[in-house]
Write a protein that holds these residues in place. Structure first.
Motif, short mmCIF file in Angstrom:
data_model
loop_
_atom_site.label_atom_id
_atom_site.label_comp_id
_atom_site.label_asym_id
_atom_site.label_seq_id
_atom_site.Cartn_x
_atom_site.Cartn_y
_atom_site.Cartn_z
N ILE A 18 0.83 -1.21 0.00
CA ILE A 18 0.00 0.00 0.00
C ILE A 18 0.86 1.25 0.00
N ASN A 21 -7.80 6.87 -1.49
CA ASN A 21 -8.09 5.73 -0.62
C ASN A 21 -6.82 5.01 -0.19
N THR A 22 -5.76 5.08 -1.00
CA THR A 22 -4.49 4.51 -0.59
C THR A 22 -3.91 5.28 0.59
N ALA A 60 -8.02 -1.93 3.69
CA ALA A 60 -7.84 -1.81 2.24
C ALA A 60 -9.07 -2.30 1.49
N TYR A 87 -11.10 0.42 -0.78
CA TYR A 87 -11.04 0.27 -2.23
C TYR A 87 -12.38 -0.16 -2.82
N SER A 88 -13.11 -1.01 -2.09
CA SER A 88 -14.42 -1.42 -2.61
C SER A 88 -15.38 -0.24 -2.67
N SER A 119 -14.55 2.95 -3.06
CA SER A 119 -14.13 3.86 -4.12
C SER A 119 -14.46 3.29 -5.50
N VAL A 120 -14.30 1.98 -5.67
CA VAL A 120 -14.62 1.36 -6.96
C VAL A 120 -16.10 1.53 -7.27
N PHE A 173 -8.00 6.22 -6.42
CA PHE A 173 -7.08 5.22 -5.90
C PHE A 173 -6.10 5.85 -4.91
N SER A 186 -17.41 2.28 4.60
CA SER A 186 -15.95 2.22 4.47
C SER A 186 -15.28 3.21 5.42
#
Length: 412
Positions: free
Chosen positions: A31, A213-214, A147, A151-152, A154-155, A210, A324
């Motif tokens: 990450i 959220n990273t 993570a 990430y889920s 944001s996707v 990305f 999230s």
């Protein structure tokens, strides 16, 4: 730079320490490497990769954040739409400030990782190694949970929400379709309706999502990695305290005073390490604490309005984002609670051993350990708020209070 524990760490006693380090740091390294925060181990040209990653990350974040802010201030006139966009702008600015804080604290992050390596090298008994691996696994799991949730969410936002907005594209005065993006753009820079620009901007926005959220997942990964390492070390100290009277697991036949000296030295190392971790994380936790409270409030409002408008796609997407961010804040508070609980238990262990069988001077020294344990190590948000489960409850209460204020203000 001279490392204070270099002599302590130069002679590895744990033959598996390289595998152990890879096991506990793998996900955090993945990450943080992507945004250039993990200390570089490459030589030659490779050592410049983190700087390149930091520069590109700042460029992408600025590209999207500045346009969003300018659109809200200069172009968007509808107050309700401004409020819709305010959540993303706030989250982006907070993430950018967290990223800058991590970049500034990168030398201290490197020192914390070096001490972790030193501690893993010095593990001698399988019992101590098992304790450290136990908490290393907890740190890995917490990192993966953070993570996956970030990430889920944001996707879903850049795919499902983009699809929903695309279906609602409207026509302008010239009877041409206006293509809308999930993140607004400022028309003063370029015409996003033109065909390679629209696609390029959308790709940039996906990369920005990305990165954002990273940064959030990376902050949680660092907190989990360092705090669980400290917890594993504390468990080793507690096991040594339990063995202080009998000395069954001592490396050599030594008296209780010598064993207690080694315990105190180990305990001091943990306290210094925890203080350094608290310094590394206090700014990012402060921004996370303030930003999460406000953004959670806005996401709650978006969910309520989409529920009232029967917007199922918007409701599902914002609910995912709300889950999230809430879960990520919970993880940070749980990590802080775990560290407080473990560091307090050192004093409890001093009281539960058969201390009456020890020499009087050794018992007096135990009192000093108990006194130190009464001021447990912790992770704070800017040195103001200590992260714990009660803090998480305060965040939720405050977000609901802000939500009521926003609803009442808009209904008037």
């Amino acid at each position: 730079m001279h490392h204070p524990d270099r002599n302590y760490a130069d002679q590895p006693r744990n033959p598996h320490y390289e595998d152990d380090i890879v096991y506990v740091t793998k996900h955090s390294r993945w990450i943080l490497n992507s945004i250039g925060i993990w200390p570089a181990v490459l030589e030659g040209v490779g050592k410049f990769l983190p700087r390149i990653a930091i520069g590109l990350s700042n460029l992408v974040l600025f590209f999207t954040v500045v346009q969003c802010v300018l659109h809200i201030l200069l172009e968007q006139k509808d107050p309700l739409l401004r409020l819709r966009l305010l959540g993303f702008a706030c989250y982006s600015l907070v993430s950018l400030m967290k990223y800058w804080a991590l970049t500034v604290r990168k030398p201290k992050i490197k020192r914390c990782i070096e001490q972790m390596h030193a501690d893993w090298k010095q593990v001698e008994s399988q019992r101590d190694r098992t304790l450290m691996l136990k908490y290393g696994k907890i740190g890995r799991d917490l990192t993966m949970y953070s993570a996956v949730f970030m990430y889920s969410g944001s996707v879903c936002y850049v795919t499902i929400m983009q699809y929903a907005i695309g279906r609602q594209s409207r026509m302008d005065d010239n009877n041409q379709t206006i293509r809308v993006l999930v993140y607004p753009t400022y028309s003063g820079f370029f015409d996003v309706q033109k065909t390679p620009i629209y696609e390029i901007v959308y790709v940039f926005q996906c990369i920005c999502t990305f990165m954002l959220n990273t940064v959030t997942a990376g902050c949680c990964a660092l907190a989990a990695l360092f705090a669980t390492h400290a917890c594993g070390q504390i468990d080793i100290v507690m096991s040594q305290l339990d063995d202080l009277v009998e000395g069954k697991f001592a490396k050599k036949n030594c008296n209780p005073d010598t064993r207690l000296t080694e315990i105190v030295q180990h305990h001091i190392r943990i306290i210094k390490f925890s203080a350094m971790v608290e310094t590394v994380l206090q700014e990012v936790c402060f921004f996370e604490f303030i930003g999460s409270t406000f953004v959670i409030c806005l996401l709650e409002y978006y969910c309520i309005t989409d529920w009232q408008q029967s917007n199922k796609i918007g409701l599902a997407t914002y609910s995912m984002l709300l889950t999230s961010l809430t879960f990520n804040m919970f993880l940070l508070c749980y990590i802080g609670e775990l560290l407080i609980e473990k560091s307090t238990n050192v004093g409890v262990s001093c009281c539960t051993i058969d201390w009456y069988r020890l020499p009087v001077k050794t018992v007096q020294d135990l009192i000093l350990i108990i006194t130190v344990s009464n001021n447990p190590v912790k992770i704070s948000a800017g040195g103001i708020v200590c992260l714990s489960l009660s803090t998480f409850g305060s965040v939720l209460k405050t977000s609901f209070a802000y939500l009521n204020f926003v609803r009442n203000a808009l209904m008037q």
